[in-house]
Write a protein that holds these residues in place. Structure first.
Motif, short mmCIF file in Angstrom:
data_model
loop_
_atom_site.label_atom_id
_atom_site.label_comp_id
_atom_site.label_asym_id
_atom_site.label_seq_id
_atom_site.Cartn_x
_atom_site.Cartn_y
_atom_site.Cartn_z
N GLY A 56 0.83 -1.20 0.00
CA GLY A 56 0.00 0.00 0.00
C GLY A 56 0.86 1.25 0.00
N PHE A 57 0.44 2.26 0.75
CA PHE A 57 1.24 3.48 0.91
C PHE A 57 2.22 3.37 2.08
CE2 PHE A 57 -2.79 5.18 -0.93
CZ PHE A 57 -2.26 5.72 -2.10
N GLY A 58 2.09 2.31 2.86
CA GLY A 58 2.93 2.17 4.06
C GLY A 58 2.34 2.85 5.28
N TRP A 59 1.11 3.33 5.19
CA TRP A 59 0.49 3.99 6.35
C TRP A 59 0.38 3.04 7.54
CZ3 TRP A 59 -4.25 5.93 3.08
CH2 TRP A 59 -3.81 6.96 2.22
N ALA A 62 0.22 2.02 15.82
CA ALA A 62 0.72 1.44 17.07
C ALA A 62 0.84 -0.07 16.95
CB ALA A 62 -0.21 1.81 18.21
N GLU A 63 -0.06 -0.69 16.17
CA GLU A 63 -0.03 -2.15 16.04
C GLU A 63 1.21 -2.65 15.32
OE1 GLU A 63 -4.46 -0.98 15.69
OE2 GLU A 63 -2.50 -0.15 15.18
N MET A 64 1.70 -1.87 14.36
CA MET A 64 2.74 -2.38 13.46
C MET A 64 4.06 -1.62 13.52
SD MET A 64 1.20 -4.91 12.08
CE MET A 64 2.36 -5.33 10.78
N TYR A 117 -6.90 5.50 10.05
CA TYR A 117 -6.44 4.59 11.11
C TYR A 117 -6.75 5.07 12.52
CZ TYR A 117 -4.07 1.54 7.80
OH TYR A 117 -3.79 0.64 6.80
N THR A 118 -6.92 6.36 12.72
CA THR A 118 -7.18 6.85 14.08
C THR A 118 -8.53 7.54 14.24
OG1 THR A 118 -6.25 9.10 13.79
CG2 THR A 118 -4.69 7.30 14.26
N GLY A 119 -9.12 7.96 13.13
CA GLY A 119 -10.38 8.68 13.21
C GLY A 119 -10.22 10.13 13.57
N GLU A 120 -8.96 10.59 13.72
CA GLU A 120 -8.67 11.96 14.08
C GLU A 120 -7.81 12.61 13.01
OE1 GLU A 120 -9.89 13.50 16.65
OE2 GLU A 120 -10.81 11.76 17.62
N VAL A 139 -15.96 2.39 4.88
CA VAL A 139 -14.60 2.01 5.26
C VAL A 139 -14.65 1.04 6.43
CG1 VAL A 139 -12.48 2.85 6.32
CG2 VAL A 139 -13.46 4.08 4.42
N PRO A 140 -13.91 -0.07 6.35
CA PRO A 140 -13.96 -1.08 7.43
C PRO A 140 -13.53 -0.50 8.78
CG PRO A 140 -12.89 -1.98 5.47
CD PRO A 140 -13.06 -0.51 5.23
N ASP A 141 -14.01 -1.14 9.84
CA ASP A 141 -13.67 -0.69 11.19
C ASP A 141 -12.44 -1.39 11.75
OD1 ASP A 141 -15.85 1.06 11.33
OD2 ASP A 141 -17.19 -0.55 11.99
N ASP A 142 -12.15 -2.60 11.26
CA ASP A 142 -11.05 -3.38 11.80
C ASP A 142 -9.73 -3.04 11.09
OD1 ASP A 142 -12.40 -4.80 9.54
OD2 ASP A 142 -10.62 -6.08 9.74
#
Length: 399
Positions: free
Chosen positions: A117-120, A125-127, A299-302, A329-332
């Motif tokens: 992807g774009f690497g986002w 925090a997970e990755m 990814y953060t909603g902010e 857009v998926p939530d997970d």
């Protein structure tokens, strides 16, 4: 939020054809493959040689300075040196005048987009600390200095703390050594202001410590007394300089000129990603898209927060805003990452299919080369100064 490499990219060698062309769309606005010749002929190969000669001369002077300092230290009985300070790498060669293209953050290569992807996701925090993130950076942003040898500093590191500190004081003086030991906690003489920033009390501009010890002896012997220069850092900061300043290109001018040349080609690219299901994007005045804001919202909603120094307001962003996220857009996390990959694949395909990627690379190469051409005379004069200082240092070494 958008991923950024921990090093700067080294792009491919600039070709003469790339430097002689800028991009233009057809009247239909869908194809950027036609190019308009740049009226100013730029000697790309000569400018690249000039850039590499600047690197070579700087490294040669670095090595001569270190030898002068080492002789000073050894005269005082310090025979083991900190290789982080006095160790010298061989000069390297750059393959391009361009460090990184402004399109890199939204236009990955097709194979990178399909896998990463774009690497986002790598900045989440997970990755962030994952092995997969390191694999991504190694593939998408290979380190151009990976082959540089690593200095063996074990002999110095094995010395007792007091001996290493004594070496540091002899090398650069007590003031500079103490500054390296500073923990960041205010002393009794320093008060903390209400906003949490450090209050220096006397109202003077904060300053880096003045060089001392053998480093100062080297400076005065080769260059004369070092001078304090103010740089724009958190409201102003004084640093010490002794070498003549190397001429630099104007990066703000580069972005503005690049965006101006790409205006027509941008329309075709935006039309393509709109049709691919990603509407509402606009380029800013530097030829970039608001990928930080979009990735942060995904990814953060902010919104993306660039931050600001304590007591200062963050800069006002006048760039076009990022589009809203789709309602579905998926939530997970895995779903978000899959959405990111699909989006990156679509952006990469549009960059290739409309000719935007090739046109942007060509235009940016041309603009950067023109900037280097504008400082060519000053750069050659600076190189002559560096050669003279190297001769002076070598004379000191020879005794």
């Amino acid at each position: 939020m958008a991923a950024a490499p921990p090093w700067r990219l080294a792009a491919g060698l600039i070709g003469a054809a790339a430097l002689a062309a800028t991009a233009a769309c057809t009247e239909s606005g869908g194809d950027a493959s036609e190019a308009t010749a740049d009226p100013e002929v730029v000697d790309a190969a000569g400018l690249l040689e000039m850039a590499n000669e600047s690197v070579r001369l700087s490294k040669e002077l670095d090595a001569a300075e270190s030898r002068v300092i080492a002789e000073c230290l050894e005269a005082q009985g310090f025979d083991v040196h900190d290789q982080r300070e006095l160790g010298q790498n061989e000069p390297y060669e750059v393959a391009s005048l361009v460090d990184a293209y402004p399109t890199a953050e939204f236009l990955p290569e097709a194979d990178i987009a399909a896998e990463w992807g774009f690497g986002w996701w790598a900045q989440t925090a997970e990755m962030f600390d994952s092995e997969e993130t390191q694999d991504y950076y190694a593939e998408a942003y290979p380190d151009p200095f990976a082959d540089q040898p690593v200095f063996d500093n074990s002999e110095f590191e094995s010395l007792p703390d007091d001996e290493r500190r004594a070496w540091s004081v002899a090398y650069q003086g007590e003031e500079a050594t103490a500054a390296l030991e500073y923990t960041g906690e205010p002393s009794e003489e320093e008060a903390s202001s209400e906003d949490g920033s450090l209050d220096f009390g006397d109202g003077e501009t904060p300053s880096a410590p003045k060089p001392g010890g053998c480093q100062l002896e080297m400076i005065t012997a080769i260059y004369g007394e070092p001078k304090q220069v103010e740089i724009d850092l958190d409201g102003g900061y004084l640093v010490w300089e002794w070498r003549p300043e190397q001429p630099e290109i104007e990066y703000e001018s580069i972005e503005a000129e690049f965006a101006g040349r790409m205006a027509d080609a941008e329309a075709g690219f935006l039309s393509c990603i709109d049709e691919a299901g990603y509407p509402g994007w606009e380029f800013d005045e530097g030829g970039r898209l608001a990928m930080n804001d979009y990735s942060a919202m995904l990814y953060t909603g902010e919104p993306f927060d660039p931050g600001a120094p304590p007591g200062e307001e963050p800069p006002v962003d006048t760039s076009p805003p990022a589009p809203d996220l789709p309602d579905d857009v998926p939530d997970d996390f895995e779903g978000k990452r899959a959405y990111e990959v699909d989006m990156a694949v679509a952006f990469a395909a549009c960059g290739d299919d409309t000719g935007y990627r090739e046109a942007a690379t060509s235009a940016y190469d041309a603009v950067v080369a023109e900037q280097y051409a504008a400082i060519e005379v000053e750069t050659y004069a600076w190189q002559d100064q560096i050669r003279d200082y190297t001769v002076k240092a070598q004379e000191l070494i020879a005794g």
